[in-house]
Design a protein around this motif. Structure first.
Motif, PDB file in Angstrom:
ATOM      1  N   VAL A   1       0.832  -1.205   0.000  1.00 24.83           N
ATOM      2  CA  VAL A   1       0.000   0.000   0.000  1.00 24.83           C
ATOM      3  C   VAL A   1       0.869   1.258   0.000  1.00 24.83           C
ATOM      4  CG1 VAL A   1      -1.663   1.338   1.343  1.00 24.83           C
ATOM      5  CG2 VAL A   1      -1.967  -1.130   1.086  1.00 24.83           C
ATOM      6  N   GLN A   2       1.891   1.307   0.872  1.00 22.87           N
ATOM      7  CA  GLN A   2       2.710   2.514   0.935  1.00 22.87           C
ATOM      8  C   GLN A   2       3.502   2.722  -0.344  1.00 22.87           C
ATOM      9  OE1 GLN A   2       6.327   2.819   1.263  1.00 22.87           O
ATOM     10  NE2 GLN A   2       6.552   0.629   0.843  1.00 22.87           N
TER      11      GLN A   2
ATOM     12  N   LEU B   1       1.026   4.210  -2.901  1.00 22.45           N
ATOM     13  CA  LEU B   1       0.615   5.574  -2.585  1.00 22.45           C
ATOM     14  C   LEU B   1       1.723   6.599  -2.794  1.00 22.45           C
ATOM     15  CD1 LEU B   1      -1.494   5.028   0.683  1.00 22.45           C
ATOM     16  CD2 LEU B   1      -2.347   5.502  -1.627  1.00 22.45           C
ATOM     17  N   THR B   2       2.965   6.167  -2.677  1.00 22.02           N
ATOM     18  CA  THR B   2       4.082   7.118  -2.757  1.00 22.02           C
ATOM     19  C   THR B   2       4.817   7.006  -4.090  1.00 22.02           C
ATOM     20  OG1 THR B   2       5.453   5.492  -1.560  1.00 22.02           O
ATOM     21  CG2 THR B   2       4.406   7.238  -0.266  1.00 22.02           C
TER      22      THR B   2
ATOM     23  N   ILE C   1       0.345   9.577  -4.948  1.00 25.78           N
ATOM     24  CA  ILE C   1      -0.817  10.168  -4.278  1.00 25.78           C
ATOM     25  C   ILE C   1      -0.352  10.957  -3.053  1.00 25.78           C
ATOM     26  CG2 ILE C   1      -2.973   9.636  -3.061  1.00 25.78           C
ATOM     27  CD1 ILE C   1      -3.239   7.180  -4.861  1.00 25.78           C
TER      28      ILE C   1
ATOM     29  N   SER D   1       8.583   6.773  -0.001  1.00 28.53           N
ATOM     30  CA  SER D   1       8.376   5.329   0.067  1.00 28.53           C
ATOM     31  C   SER D   1       9.418   4.689   0.963  1.00 28.53           C
ATOM     32  CB  SER D   1       8.447   4.719  -1.334  1.00 28.53           C
ATOM     33  OG  SER D   1       9.770   4.823  -1.851  1.00 28.53           O
TER      34      SER D   1
END
Length: 337
Positions: free
Chosen positions: A105-106, A109-110, A115, A123
């Motif tokens: 997920v991280q 998102l990074t 996002i 990250s």
């Protein structure tokens, strides 16, 4: 028949220890396989999904590969044995699965979708790469922080234990010292920071004082409670047997207060870690707290996160070591039950 009953009793006790001990979750092959699959997905996701940011993922790939190899080994060992490794692996299998999902997920998102954008969000791959690039400085900062913490923590703990034993055991000493303990001890150590910079000749001595100050109060306070909680029958029996005061302190007071002392030390550890970072941000020329402050000043938040990750690892290791020491010193409690 008697032997069978004894064996049955021991078997029940062993089963109870397994279900009520530290590693109480049962071992399931399914969860271990799922954790391996999720970690493999994290690796291939990082490899195949296009990145929105320029990142060197080599260190991250090595981390995922090492993590996967570790889980694979303990899963195989747990499947063929029934010892501590199986219990340990079974207990943490679900957490390992969630950690693998968090890495996915991280990363999405990074690094992959941006996002959460830089410079404030990076990250885990960028953090690991930053740790590799600044390995020498981070190592020097970690060693410096660890040495400062150890010196200060030992001083504060010993002072707290001695004062706590004295105030808990001797009413006259408690009469004079406890009011000052209540007034001075509740003042946050950080509040003394401006004064310490004037009183002490070096910033290092000021840092030692501030960290030790954050430690001594919870240790002393819990030690007093531990001593006062010892049954008076033990002291009466000791006097009947002709124990000297030193023997009473060594064989009754200190062992009886030991569980409370460890509770106070546990509380003090968290406070000392906080004070370590705060004190290093002010006058230190090296250390993890100094590194964070320096990285923040340059606007490199990846370095800030790198230092935070090292702190998390370092403090977790210290807590684990202290837990082992506590289990050894209080091993008599298991025998009592």
């Amino acid at each position: 028949m008697q032997i069978t009953a004894v064996q049955l009793s021991r078997k029940k006790a062993a089963q109870a220890a397994k279900t009520t001990g530290r590693y109480w979750k049962p071992w399931h092959l399914t969860w271990n396989i799922v954790s391996l699959v999720v970690l493999a997905i994290a690796y291939f996701e990082n490899q195949w999904v296009a990145s929105q940011e320029t990142v060197n993922n080599q260190t991250y790939h090595w981390f995922l590969g090492g993590y996967f190899a570790y889980l694979l080994i303990v899963t195989i060992v747990g499947a063929v044995t029934h010892g501590r490794i199986r219990r340990y692996n079974g207990h943490f299998a679900q957490l390992n699965t969630s950690l693998g999902g968090l890495l996915i997920v991280q990363d999405l998102l990074t690094e992959k979708f941006a996002i959460l954008e830089q410079p404030f969000f990076v990250s885990f791959a960028q953090i690991l790469d930053q740790m590799r690039e600044n390995a020498a400085l981070l190592w020097a900062s970690t060693v410096s922080s660890l040495a400062l913490w150890l010196i200060s923590f030992i001083i504060g703990t010993l002072l707290g234990i001695l004062l706590g034993l004295g105030m808990g055991r001797y009413r006259q000493f408690n009469y004079w010292a406890f009011p000052y303990l209540k007034v001075i001890g509740i003042i946050p150590a950080a509040a003394w920071m401006p004064l310490t910079m004037v009183i002490f000749p070096t910033s290092y001595m000021a840092e030692v004082f501030l960290i030790a100050f954050s430690v001594w109060f919870p240790v002393a306070f819990m030690t007093i409670g531990g001593v006062q909680g010892i049954s008076k029958e033990y002291f009466e029996s000791a006097k009947t047997l002709g124990f000297s005061e030193w023997q009473i302190v060594r064989k009754i007071v200190l062992p009886g207060a030991l569980p409370s002392i460890f509770t106070g030390v546990y509380t003090a550890m968290g406070l000392s870690f906080t004070m370590l970072v705060i004190s290093e941000m002010i006058g230190a020329k090296v250390g993890l707290g100094w590194f964070i402050n320096w990285a923040k000043g340059t606007g490199n938040y990846t370095q800030v996160y790198a230092a935070i990750v090292i702190m998390a690892i370092l403090f977790s290791v210290l807590f684990a070591v202290f837990t082992k020491v506590q289990d050894y010193c209080l091993r008599w409690r298991d025998g009592a039950h």
